[in-house]
Design an enzyme around this catalytic site. Sequence first.
Site, PDB file in Angstrom:
ATOM      1  N   LYS A  79      95.276  43.965  54.392  1.00 34.74           N
ATOM      2  CA  LYS A  79      93.826  44.603  54.613  1.00 34.74           C
ATOM      3  C   LYS A  79      92.874  44.517  53.471  1.00 34.74           C
ATOM      4  O   LYS A  79      93.205  44.240  52.329  1.00 34.74           O
ATOM      5  CB  LYS A  79      94.364  46.122  54.698  1.00 34.74           C
ATOM      6  N   SER A 154      92.331  53.285  60.174  1.00 34.40           N
ATOM      7  CA  SER A 154      91.128  52.447  59.366  1.00 34.40           C
ATOM      8  C   SER A 154      91.897  51.045  59.240  1.00 34.40           C
ATOM      9  O   SER A 154      91.156  50.068  59.517  1.00 34.40           O
ATOM     10  CB  SER A 154      90.644  52.900  58.064  1.00 34.40           C
ATOM     11  N   SER A 178      95.832  56.170  58.650  1.00 34.09           N
ATOM     12  CA  SER A 178      95.056  54.928  58.621  1.00 34.09           C
ATOM     13  C   SER A 178      96.069  53.610  59.139  1.00 34.09           C
ATOM     14  O   SER A 178      95.841  52.489  59.386  1.00 34.09           O
ATOM     15  CB  SER A 178      94.471  54.701  57.630  1.00 34.09           C
TER      16      SER A 178
END
Lengths: 474, 95
Positions: A79, A154, A178
Amino acid sequence: MELTDLTISQIHKGFIGKDFSALDLTDAYLKRIEKLNKKIFAFLSVFPNEARLQAKRADETINSTKNFPLLTGIPIAIKDNILIEGQKCTSASKILENYIAPYNATVIEKLSRQGAVFLGKTNLDEFAMGSSTENSAFGPTRNPLDEERVPGGSSGGSAAAVAGELACCALGSDTGGSIRQPASFCGVVGLKPTYGEVSRYGLMATASSLDQIGPFAKNVEDAKIVFKEIVGKDPLDSTSIDYKFIDSDFDIKNLKIGIPKEYFIKGIDKDVEKVIKEAINKIEKAGAKIEEISLPNTEYGLAAYYIIMPSEVSANMARYDGIRFGRTPEIKKESDLFSYYLSSREQGFGEEVRRRIMLGVYTLSAGYYDAYYLKAQKVRTLIREDFNKAFKKVDIILTPVSPTLPFKLGEKIKDPLEMYLSDIFTVSINLAGLPAMSIPAGQVGKLSVGLQIIGKPFDEKTIFNAGQKFQELL
Amino acid sequence: MLSKEEVEHISKLARLGISKEEKKKFQKELSSILDYMEKLKKADVSNIKPTSHSVLAENEVRTDEPKGKNEELAKRLADAANDKKEGFIRVKAVF
């Protein structure tokens, strides 16, 4: 069977048997990324040269010893709020458009030592604020199961990368769901570890008392393999805890499961509810003891979360002043420092980040602190105590991950509160610091529904053992 | 409903420039989010201590001693800033 279909232990066997090389595998993934990333946009940046170099190094290890770590040569996606030295790290924000990470996050150091291959950095909602990955300054990620729909957020890019077989596994971060919600939306496994088990050093802080890094994988076993290698005390993160994963025997007949009645209320999509209830039935038939429990303060979870989270955000985002990191906007020479801050932050931050900073500053400001922030922190205690009480009776708690199926791009982005409601089943777990995993429980058409397995603090072994068993049953 | 003045005050505290249109939008959006927070009024928290951290960690202390220089890292950290001179970051005058 394609190389990109293989799980970590299958790959490991393949390496030992010299069926294919680490470079073959990395090239297979790079090829898929080349072909599919334009459409899915799971990756913000891809590192073909570095990845191939790391794969060649992994091959040298594989060729020189029989005993090499399970993650040697495994292509992983990261990420883009986790630092990899020398590479861009944007957090999907314009304010960090040109920021180059000056050092490695601790998780990256740990995975590097295992010989992992880093394919690239994945898309996210800007600074991990959002539930759909539509808040990325660089464009939304699409759900590989249905490209009209969001991958969740997210960590939507990491989930989509694993689901679309653009990476063997991935790292994400989870502040209020997330990791679990995108895992649920994309039909992969995602774990949010107990707070403190994984060092946050080199993870861009969103809400420091809630953030935790965790793995995405094709199945429970792979998630466990990655998890085991990223945990542990880190002198560079004072909130990290001395923890080592130890596995144990497991018999589903000894498993006591709590089903909180507050998580099956009106507002939950009836297809989602059906899949979860069917899954629970199958688990009960396999011999687990199921009992209804109550987490009476559940209804306050989301409100408490959306006070505490933005409050911490408003403090953490203060460092992005347009001076120390990355981009400096074109601002008139005569302007003073104060106006400089205003303009650089206005130009650099997206809508949702601005909204949460404003909200956080308001709830922390003089005259409102007691009514909002302090109250929310007290409610946080109540929520933690709810779980403590429940875990005296049961080993794990099962709930849906999300109240809805993956929604369409654009469907909720105009209504912030509607988007926040996506997190209703996941935020309390972060407030209480508990570990929880999303595993696929079933399908509705081509869409996937995730089952959330919540465990006691530091009891990931029960989550993994139960998850493994459920995976076979569902 | 938050007043325009309140929104302006918060934006100044937050060091966040906002446009005229955005002021109106924030007034509406923040108000509806804060309305949702009213839910918390019902929660009985008498005699409840606040939780700031889920894991009750002790404060970690160590002696404040330099642990050797890493000039390469220091340079990379400074390099992240756009406006710099001889290892210093240049900012607008504070006073």
